[in-house]
Design a protein around this motif. Structure first.
Motif, PDB file in Angstrom:
ATOM      1  N   GLU A 229       0.805  -1.210   0.000  1.00 52.41           N
ATOM      2  CA  GLU A 229       0.000   0.000   0.000  1.00 52.41           C
ATOM      3  C   GLU A 229       0.845   1.271   0.000  1.00 52.41           C
ATOM      4  N   LEU A 230       2.159   1.137  -0.032  1.00 51.72           N
ATOM      5  CA  LEU A 230       3.021   2.316  -0.051  1.00 51.72           C
ATOM      6  C   LEU A 230       2.848   3.087  -1.349  1.00 51.72           C
ATOM      7  N   LEU A 231       2.818   4.409  -1.240  1.00 52.75           N
ATOM      8  CA  LEU A 231       2.845   5.232  -2.428  1.00 52.75           C
ATOM      9  C   LEU A 231       4.210   5.138  -3.076  1.00 52.75           C
ATOM     10  N   GLU A 232       4.275   5.469  -4.367  1.00 54.48           N
ATOM     11  CA  GLU A 232       5.539   5.336  -5.092  1.00 54.48           C
ATOM     12  C   GLU A 232       6.666   6.097  -4.412  1.00 54.48           C
ATOM     13  N   GLY A 233       6.399   7.345  -4.003  1.00 53.61           N
ATOM     14  CA  GLY A 233       7.450   8.156  -3.379  1.00 53.61           C
ATOM     15  C   GLY A 233       7.967   7.538  -2.102  1.00 53.61           C
ATOM     16  N   ASP A 234       7.060   7.027  -1.260  1.00 55.31           N
ATOM     17  CA  ASP A 234       7.479   6.388  -0.012  1.00 55.31           C
ATOM     18  C   ASP A 234       8.251   5.108  -0.289  1.00 55.31           C
ATOM     19  N   ALA A 235       7.814   4.351  -1.300  1.00 51.33           N
ATOM     20  CA  ALA A 235       8.525   3.122  -1.650  1.00 51.33           C
ATOM     21  C   ALA A 235       9.956   3.432  -2.087  1.00 51.33           C
ATOM     22  N   MET A 236      10.140   4.511  -2.847  1.00 49.94           N
ATOM     23  CA  MET A 236      11.476   4.898  -3.269  1.00 49.94           C
ATOM     24  C   MET A 236      12.326   5.313  -2.073  1.00 49.94           C
ATOM     25  N   ARG A 237      11.717   5.944  -1.071  1.00 54.96           N
ATOM     26  CA  ARG A 237      12.461   6.336   0.131  1.00 54.96           C
ATOM     27  C   ARG A 237      12.878   5.111   0.944  1.00 54.96           C
ATOM     28  N   ILE A 238      12.005   4.126   1.004  1.00 52.08           N
ATOM     29  CA  ILE A 238      12.360   2.881   1.706  1.00 52.08           C
ATOM     30  C   ILE A 238      13.504   2.179   0.980  1.00 52.08           C
TER      31      ILE A 238
ATOM     32  N   ARG B 185      28.893  -0.448   8.306  1.00 53.53           N
ATOM     33  CA  ARG B 185      29.973  -0.375   9.296  1.00 53.53           C
ATOM     34  C   ARG B 185      29.748   0.742  10.312  1.00 53.53           C
ATOM     35  N   GLU B 186      28.962   1.747   9.921  1.00 48.09           N
ATOM     36  CA  GLU B 186      28.736   2.888  10.789  1.00 48.09           C
ATOM     37  C   GLU B 186      27.664   2.563  11.831  1.00 48.09           C
ATOM     38  N   LYS B 187      27.612   3.401  12.872  1.00 49.97           N
ATOM     39  CA  LYS B 187      26.621   3.210  13.931  1.00 49.97           C
ATOM     40  C   LYS B 187      25.328   3.892  13.518  1.00 49.97           C
ATOM     41  N   LEU B 188      24.559   3.229  12.663  1.00 47.09           N
ATOM     42  CA  LEU B 188      23.322   3.795  12.143  1.00 47.09           C
ATOM     43  C   LEU B 188      22.179   3.577  13.129  1.00 47.09           C
ATOM     44  N   THR B 189      21.354   4.597  13.303  1.00 47.21           N
ATOM     45  CA  THR B 189      20.158   4.463  14.121  1.00 47.21           C
ATOM     46  C   THR B 189      18.925   4.581  13.231  1.00 47.21           C
ATOM     47  N   LEU B 190      17.810   4.086  13.743  1.00 50.69           N
ATOM     48  CA  LEU B 190      16.572   4.130  12.980  1.00 50.69           C
ATOM     49  C   LEU B 190      16.186   5.575  12.672  1.00 50.69           C
ATOM     50  N   ASP B 191      16.336   6.451  13.654  1.00 50.78           N
ATOM     51  CA  ASP B 191      15.980   7.855  13.445  1.00 50.78           C
ATOM     52  C   ASP B 191      16.883   8.501  12.393  1.00 50.78           C
TER      53      ASP B 191
ATOM     54  N   ASN C  16       9.190   9.219   7.920  1.00 53.57           N
ATOM     55  CA  ASN C  16       9.149   9.146   9.379  1.00 53.57           C
ATOM     56  C   ASN C  16       9.468   7.733   9.863  1.00 53.57           C
ATOM     57  N   ARG C  17       9.792   7.650  11.134  1.00 51.50           N
ATOM     58  CA  ARG C  17      10.278   6.390  11.708  1.00 51.50           C
ATOM     59  C   ARG C  17       9.252   5.268  11.577  1.00 51.50           C
ATOM     60  N   ALA C  18       7.986   5.575  11.853  1.00 46.08           N
ATOM     61  CA  ALA C  18       6.951   4.537  11.799  1.00 46.08           C
ATOM     62  C   ALA C  18       6.770   3.998  10.384  1.00 46.08           C
ATOM     63  N   LYS C  19       6.765   4.912   9.414  1.00 44.47           N
ATOM     64  CA  LYS C  19       6.584   4.465   8.018  1.00 44.47           C
ATOM     65  C   LYS C  19       7.802   3.683   7.544  1.00 44.47           C
ATOM     66  N   LEU C  20       8.998   4.090   7.984  1.00 42.27           N
ATOM     67  CA  LEU C  20      10.202   3.341   7.642  1.00 42.27           C
ATOM     68  C   LEU C  20      10.120   1.922   8.193  1.00 42.27           C
ATOM     69  N   THR C  21       9.718   1.792   9.439  1.00 38.38           N
ATOM     70  CA  THR C  21       9.656   0.473  10.076  1.00 38.38           C
ATOM     71  C   THR C  21       8.658  -0.438   9.369  1.00 38.38           C
ATOM     72  N   ARG C  22       7.454   0.087   9.124  1.00 38.61           N
ATOM     73  CA  ARG C  22       6.415  -0.731   8.482  1.00 38.61           C
ATOM     74  C   ARG C  22       6.765  -1.014   7.025  1.00 38.61           C
ATOM     75  N   GLY C  23       7.194   0.030   6.317  1.00 35.40           N
ATOM     76  CA  GLY C  23       7.484  -0.133   4.903  1.00 35.40           C
ATOM     77  C   GLY C  23       8.664  -1.047   4.649  1.00 35.40           C
ATOM     78  N   PHE C  24       9.695  -0.947   5.483  1.00 41.51           N
ATOM     79  CA  PHE C  24      10.882  -1.785   5.303  1.00 41.51           C
ATOM     80  C   PHE C  24      10.518  -3.259   5.468  1.00 41.51           C
ATOM     81  N   ARG C  25       9.721  -3.552   6.484  1.00 40.76           N
ATOM     82  CA  ARG C  25       9.335  -4.953   6.689  1.00 40.76           C
ATOM     83  C   ARG C  25       8.438  -5.445   5.563  1.00 40.76           C
TER      84      ARG C  25
ATOM     85  N   ALA D   4      16.900  -3.443  11.698  1.00 39.58           N
ATOM     86  CA  ALA D   4      17.959  -4.035  12.521  1.00 39.58           C
ATOM     87  C   ALA D   4      18.432  -5.368  11.953  1.00 39.58           C
ATOM     88  N   ASP D   5      17.492  -6.168  11.440  1.00 39.56           N
ATOM     89  CA  ASP D   5      17.861  -7.454  10.833  1.00 39.56           C
ATOM     90  C   ASP D   5      18.764  -7.244   9.616  1.00 39.56           C
ATOM     91  N   ALA D   6      18.424  -6.250   8.790  1.00 41.09           N
ATOM     92  CA  ALA D   6      19.220  -5.982   7.587  1.00 41.09           C
ATOM     93  C   ALA D   6      20.624  -5.514   7.949  1.00 41.09           C
TER      94      ALA D   6
END
Length: 248
Positions: free
Chosen positions: A138-147, A159-165, A174-183, A191-193
């Motif tokens: 259900e992601l819009l094209e723009g959000d899918a490209m961001r994911i 290798r870097e210390k990347l955080t979700l934020d 936003n963090r919530a859309k990243l989490t849902r869209g990535f999965r 975190a798994d990736a």
């Protein structure tokens, strides 16, 4: 509507105009069918000509010899499926379908733009830079490209210390859309990736180098040996020191 066939080369034909069956092309060729060009999201489907699954209704279709695709991609395979068409490539497709020039200038422009579009599409397809229309859900094209950009960021900077934020902010989502869209798109968490990239590299280093286990863990993004050992053991079923002994 009359469908115009542009003989781009002996290995490629470009069909412009919907409404009529495609003229015959060799059964082993690939078809690139573009639809939704008039309004986003535009998509491109890549199928075997032998599949014969209704591509004739598309406003723009390329028929291409797979051998030509192989040469253009360095023999990296081009998968079949359905993808969102990035905005810049949609503009090239529209330049082909909506060309208002008189003949023979129109055919010449369509030939040149067909080559441009095919090259750009193949380059992005083999680089994994296209968003699969089915995986985006259900992601819009723009959000899918961001994911997808977030996934590239993880794969290139693990290798870097990347955080979700930090990832969300860098990719403009936003963090919530990243989490849902990535999965939804990749069937795993952010975190798994990250962990998969780090631990796969660590396993390679354990087998191919003589570096200390603690040094390998630190080089792969783990701040202490205990957390590295726990993560490695969960992923591969044995601690890193044991894997090194087995590989020796």
């Amino acid at each position: 509507m009359t469908k115009q066939c542009i003989e781009v080369s002996p290995e490629m034909r470009s069909y412009v105009g919907a409404g009529l069956p495609l003229p015959p092309a060799p059964r082993d060729w690939l078809l690139f069918a573009f639809d939704g060009l008039a309004e986003a999201p535009a998509r491109v489907a890549i199928v075997s000509n032998a599949a014969d699954d209704g591509m004739a209704g598309a406003a723009l279709v390329f028929a291409v010899d797979p051998a030509a695709c192989g040469r253009l991609t360095g023999e990296r395979p081009v998968g079949t499926g359905r993808w969102y068409l990035p905005t810049d490539l949609r503009s090239v497709a529209l330049a082909i379908t909506d060309c208002a020039l008189p003949e023979p200038a129109r055919a010449t422009l369509r030939l040149a733009k067909s080559i441009e579009l095919l090259l750009a599409l193949l380059t992005r397809a083999v680089a994994g830079e296209l968003v699969a229309a089915d995986s985006a859900g259900e992601l819009l094209e723009g959000d899918a490209m961001r994911i997808l950009a977030a996934r590239r960021m993880i794969d290139e900077n693990w290798r870097e210390k990347l955080t979700l934020d930090e990832i969300a902010r860098s990719c403009g989502v936003n963090r919530a859309k990243l989490t849902r869209g990535f999965r939804a798109m990749f069937r795993c968490s952010v975190a798994d990736a990250l962990a998969e990239n780090r631990l796969t590299r660590a396993r390679h280093m354990l087998r191919e180098t003589d570096l200390a286990v603690s040094s390998i863990g630190y080089a792969c993004g783990y701040q202490n040996n205990a957390s590295f050992t726990r993560a490695f053991s969960r992923r591969f079923g044995m601690p890193p020191s044991q894997l090194r002994q087995v590989a020796a």
